[in-house]
Design an enzyme around this catalytic site. Structure first.
Site, short mmCIF file in Angstrom:
data_model
loop_
_atom_site.label_atom_id
_atom_site.label_comp_id
_atom_site.label_asym_id
_atom_site.label_seq_id
_atom_site.Cartn_x
_atom_site.Cartn_y
_atom_site.Cartn_z
N CYS A 185 0.47 -1.36 -0.34
CA CYS A 185 0.29 0.13 -0.14
C CYS A 185 0.45 0.96 0.07
O CYS A 185 1.55 1.37 0.31
CB CYS A 185 -0.92 -0.26 1.02
SG CYS A 185 -2.43 1.09 1.08
N ASP A 189 -7.02 -3.19 11.13
CA ASP A 189 -6.35 -2.64 11.09
C ASP A 189 -5.68 -1.35 12.63
O ASP A 189 -6.61 -2.30 13.64
CB ASP A 189 -6.15 -0.89 10.33
CG ASP A 189 -5.13 -1.00 9.10
OD1 ASP A 189 -3.70 -0.58 10.22
OD2 ASP A 189 -4.64 0.28 8.55
O1 LIG Z 1 -0.96 4.97 3.64
C1 LIG Z 1 -1.51 6.28 4.74
O2 LIG Z 1 -0.47 7.30 4.70
C2 LIG Z 1 -3.25 6.21 4.65
C3 LIG Z 1 -3.91 7.09 5.10
C4 LIG Z 1 -5.22 7.39 5.27
C5 LIG Z 1 -5.74 6.49 5.49
C6 LIG Z 1 -4.88 4.93 5.13
C7 LIG Z 1 -3.65 5.02 4.67
N1 LIG Z 1 -2.71 4.04 5.30
C8 LIG Z 1 -3.36 2.87 5.15
C9 LIG Z 1 -2.65 1.62 4.80
O3 LIG Z 1 -1.48 1.87 4.29
C10 LIG Z 1 -2.62 0.42 4.87
O4 LIG Z 1 -4.27 -0.02 4.39
C11 LIG Z 1 -2.61 -0.05 6.35
O5 LIG Z 1 -3.00 1.09 6.94
C12 LIG Z 1 -1.18 -0.38 6.77
O6 LIG Z 1 0.16 0.47 7.17
P1 LIG Z 1 1.11 0.72 7.43
O7 LIG Z 1 1.14 0.20 9.19
O8 LIG Z 1 1.92 1.60 8.00
O9 LIG Z 1 1.97 -1.19 7.39
#
Ligand SMILES: O=C(O)c1ccccc1NCC(=O)[C@H](O)[C@H](O)COP(=O)(O)O
Length: 205
Positions: free
Chosen positions: A8, A130
């Site tokens: 993502c 999440d």
């Molecule tokens: O990535 C962002 O900044 C974001 C902003 C707003 C809503 C969702 C967002 N990201 C979601 C994701 O990247 C993934 O689905 C998930 O939350 C995993 O994130 P991570 O803990 O950074 O691997």
């Protein structure tokens, strides 16, 4: 059965091509405002066009009105929408009726408190559990989830990385995983080597 893997927060052609070549099942583009990963619709479309039809393209939204979600999703050419926010079952139904696969993203604490009838009412295509602050690279307290596991297949997100994905999948039992921060060298900057390592680690499961 192979676990479903989504990378993502992609913002560059290199990161998209590396994710696809590594064998990701889905790639995500942040269309929510205010993130270092946020893309406008034309930029997301340019990246989505590099993705073969066998790989799912996902637009990621947070707290945006449904009209804005659908407009950005159409203009960016993504096949799926991932909704983090206060969406209702009728929002989910409307997005599905507009032709999008809907991934409903819920923070683990809120999901644990959600009554079963509310869960059923959403009728999303996929459920993603999440941390409270999506995209921040934080893991969540899994105790409530272990005490009352979802009654449907689900995707795990929140603080995953190449060195913890095998353990967390083993402990929690999702059918899919989603990562952003754990494959970055600094916030918003994807590391191509970490993308390859993450997909390889998930594929060993
Ligand atoms: O990535 C962002 O900044 C974001 C902003 C707003 C809503 C969702 C967002 N990201 C979601 C994701 O990247 C993934 O689905 C998930 O939350 C995993 O994130 P991570 O803990 O950074 O691997």
């Amino acid at each position: 059965m192979s676990i479903w893997v989504k990378i993502c927060g992609l913002t560059t052609v290199d990161a998209v091509e590396t994710s696809v070549a590594a064998g990701a099942d889905a790639v995500g583009f942040v269309l929510a405002p205010g993130s270092p990963r946020t893309l406008d619709a034309p930029s997301a479309r340019r990246l989505a066009e590099r993705v073969p039809p066998t790989v799912e393209t996902v637009g990621v939204f947070r707290g945006q009105p449904l009209g804005e979600v659908l407009d950005l999703a159409v203009r960016s050419g993504v096949r799926s929408v991932q909704l983090h926010g206060d969406e209702t079952p009728s929002d989910v139904a409307a997005a599905r009726a507009a032709g999008f696969r809907v991934i409903r993203a819920v923070d683990a604490g809120a999901y644990a408190a959600e009554p079963e009838e509310a869960r059923v009412a959403f009728a999303e295509d996929a459920l993603l559990i999440d941390a409270a602050d999506p995209g921040a690279g934080a893991t969540f307290d899994a105790a409530p989830l272990l005490a009352a596991p979802p009654h449907r297949p689900w995707i795990l997100a929140g603080g995953l990385a190449p060195d913890n994905v095998e353990r967390l999948v083993g402990e929690l039992g999702p059918v899919g995983v989603d990562v952003s921060s754990g494959v970055e060298s600094s916030r918003g900057v994807k590391d191509l080597g970490l993308i390859r390592e993450f997909v390889a680690a998930a594929r060993r499961l």
